[in-house]
Design a protein around this motif. Sequence first.
Motif, PDB file in Angstrom:
ATOM      1  N   SER A  22      18.028   0.186  -0.094  1.00  0.00           N
ATOM      2  CA  SER A  22      17.024  -0.449   1.074  1.00  0.00           C
ATOM      3  C   SER A  22      15.726  -1.014   0.555  1.00  0.00           C
ATOM      4  CB  SER A  22      17.098   0.243   2.235  1.00  0.00           C
ATOM      5  OG  SER A  22      16.146  -0.020   3.260  1.00  0.00           O
ATOM      6  N   LEU A  23      15.258  -2.072   1.129  1.00  0.00           N
ATOM      7  CA  LEU A  23      13.724  -2.585   0.662  1.00  0.00           C
ATOM      8  C   LEU A  23      12.885  -2.471   2.048  1.00  0.00           C
ATOM      9  CD1 LEU A  23      14.792  -5.449  -1.865  1.00  0.00           C
ATOM     10  CD2 LEU A  23      14.208  -3.002  -2.248  1.00  0.00           C
ATOM     11  N   ALA A  24      13.650  -1.844   3.046  1.00  0.00           N
ATOM     12  CA  ALA A  24      12.865  -1.838   4.143  1.00  0.00           C
ATOM     13  C   ALA A  24      11.786  -0.963   4.202  1.00  0.00           C
ATOM     14  CB  ALA A  24      13.858  -1.290   5.440  1.00  0.00           C
ATOM     15  N   GLY A  25      10.488  -1.382   4.139  1.00  0.00           N
ATOM     16  CA  GLY A  25       9.544  -0.440   4.032  1.00  0.00           C
ATOM     17  C   GLY A  25       8.725  -0.724   2.775  1.00  0.00           C
ATOM     18  N   ALA A  26       9.172  -1.552   1.655  1.00  0.00           N
ATOM     19  CA  ALA A  26       8.632  -1.734   0.280  1.00  0.00           C
ATOM     20  C   ALA A  26       7.362  -2.259   0.523  1.00  0.00           C
ATOM     21  CB  ALA A  26       9.709  -2.294  -0.387  1.00  0.00           C
ATOM     22  N   SER A  27       7.407  -3.416   1.313  1.00  0.00           N
ATOM     23  CA  SER A  27       6.144  -4.169   1.288  1.00  0.00           C
ATOM     24  C   SER A  27       4.857  -3.477   1.845  1.00  0.00           C
ATOM     25  CB  SER A  27       6.214  -5.213   2.010  1.00  0.00           C
ATOM     26  OG  SER A  27       7.303  -6.311   1.773  1.00  0.00           O
ATOM     27  N   ALA A  28       5.194  -2.257   2.637  1.00  0.00           N
ATOM     28  CA  ALA A  28       3.974  -1.852   3.379  1.00  0.00           C
ATOM     29  C   ALA A  28       3.672  -0.580   2.212  1.00  0.00           C
ATOM     30  CB  ALA A  28       4.562  -1.173   4.728  1.00  0.00           C
ATOM     31  N   VAL A  29       4.488   0.021   2.039  1.00  0.00           N
ATOM     32  CA  VAL A  29       4.251   1.219   0.832  1.00  0.00           C
ATOM     33  C   VAL A  29       3.579   0.689  -0.369  1.00  0.00           C
ATOM     34  CG1 VAL A  29       5.268   2.655  -0.718  1.00  0.00           C
ATOM     35  CG2 VAL A  29       6.257   2.509   1.720  1.00  0.00           C
ATOM     36  N   LEU A  30       3.927  -0.513  -0.875  1.00  0.00           N
ATOM     37  CA  LEU A  30       3.514  -1.132  -2.305  1.00  0.00           C
ATOM     38  C   LEU A  30       2.138  -1.570  -1.629  1.00  0.00           C
ATOM     39  CD1 LEU A  30       6.460  -2.822  -3.961  1.00  0.00           C
ATOM     40  CD2 LEU A  30       5.197  -0.683  -4.087  1.00  0.00           C
ATOM     41  N   LEU A  31       1.727  -2.123  -0.473  1.00  0.00           N
ATOM     42  CA  LEU A  31       0.303  -2.646   0.048  1.00  0.00           C
ATOM     43  C   LEU A  31      -0.493  -1.309   0.050  1.00  0.00           C
ATOM     44  CD1 LEU A  31      -1.594  -4.677   0.837  1.00  0.00           C
ATOM     45  CD2 LEU A  31      -0.623  -4.465   3.364  1.00  0.00           C
ATOM     46  N   LYS A  32      -0.049  -0.269   0.444  1.00  0.00           N
ATOM     47  CA  LYS A  32      -0.772   0.885   0.681  1.00  0.00           C
ATOM     48  C   LYS A  32      -1.071   1.548  -0.757  1.00  0.00           C
ATOM     49  CE  LYS A  32      -1.524   3.054   3.827  1.00  0.00           C
ATOM     50  NZ  LYS A  32      -3.034   3.140   4.528  1.00  0.00           N
ATOM     51  N   MET A  33      -0.219   1.332  -1.826  1.00  0.00           N
ATOM     52  CA  MET A  33      -0.673   1.586  -3.201  1.00  0.00           C
ATOM     53  C   MET A  33      -1.843   1.006  -3.730  1.00  0.00           C
ATOM     54  SD  MET A  33       1.665   1.309  -6.706  1.00  0.00           S
ATOM     55  CE  MET A  33       2.777   2.635  -6.457  1.00  0.00           C
ATOM     56  N   ASP A  34      -1.755  -0.482  -3.280  1.00  0.00           N
ATOM     57  CA  ASP A  34      -2.985  -1.269  -3.911  1.00  0.00           C
ATOM     58  C   ASP A  34      -4.201  -0.820  -3.090  1.00  0.00           C
ATOM     59  OD1 ASP A  34      -1.401  -2.796  -5.361  1.00  0.00           O
ATOM     60  OD2 ASP A  34      -0.984  -4.627  -3.882  1.00  0.00           O
TER      61      ASP A  34
END
Length: 349
Positions: A155-167
């Motif tokens: 699943s890629l649900a949540g990937a964008s939010a998590v990678l943004l938080k990493m940035d």
Amino acid sequence: MRCRLPAHRPTHRAAPWRASARVAAWASVVWAAAAVHAGGTPPVSFAHKDWALQCDNTRTCRAVGYQSESGDSEPVSLRLTREAGPGTPVQIELQVSTEKASPAALHLKVGSLSLPGLQGDTPRIPAQQVPRLVQELLKNDEATVAAGKDPWVLSLAGASAVLLKMDEAQGRVGTPGALVRRGTRAESSVLPPLPAPRVNAAVPVAQRKADAALAKPLIAALDRASVEGQCNGDDPFRPDQVQVYRLTERKVLLSVPCAMGAYNFSQLLWLANDRPPYQPVLLDDVDGDFDPATGTVRSAMKGRGIGDCWFVREWSFDGKGFVLARESGDSLCRGFAGGAWQLPVYVTR
């Protein structure tokens, strides 16, 4: 494909936990408290849908994604690791779980990207394919992994939010090296890595034959009222139940078995003199199995009965007391026997 069980039996002072979300919430509080106690800033922890992030006290960040909790895919996970600092690369590893024999190679597909022939228990994505893979992870809803006719769905649900938080945690938002929101802000503005604290570990002195006889007078000197209600079962303060470990020429460690839950076990530890006045001092923030060979106390908490997530803490004896040496955990409990990854929260040298 692999089962990573901690070498010691699971221990923690808290009562047994059955819901992974509840365990994650508890762990985030403990991690933050530990970091502040150690003189640093709280580590960044974040989870959204099927993805989670953990950054340690050096600002190294690790993002992990899994199969959908509501789907029927066997366990699969992707881990992205990035150290702090300008221009650092992203490393990506893949892992699957199956009751069959470990597949010889995996084939990862996401969007228009196809990566066959990924070999090993946790194959690493070729560095030249990482930038494109990151972009496909952000554009799509799922990725598929196959070994012959056996499929897994990531699943890629949540990937964008998590990678943004990493940035955000690494100060990359708006820079050319950001994963999600790139911009023209200078790469030199990215936050630098923080040095890992140094722990000066001391090996305990050899045990003495008479140390076992200290159990009875040490128990008599304890303030049992201070730990009232923390232990269950039979009286744990019987001399035949406790352990006495030699630390220095004049200091010993008293270990008392405290509480047994469904799958977690706890111990209470006191630092004491080896002669009157014994003056035992309860180690409030230290709990686990003591290894006299290394002078370390290790606590491993199993988040669920099947052992698909663990939270591990380790303290080292520095000649005077115990200091936090490392801490790690699984962000989500998603079916990997022994846990998919251990994500560092606190690291030392």
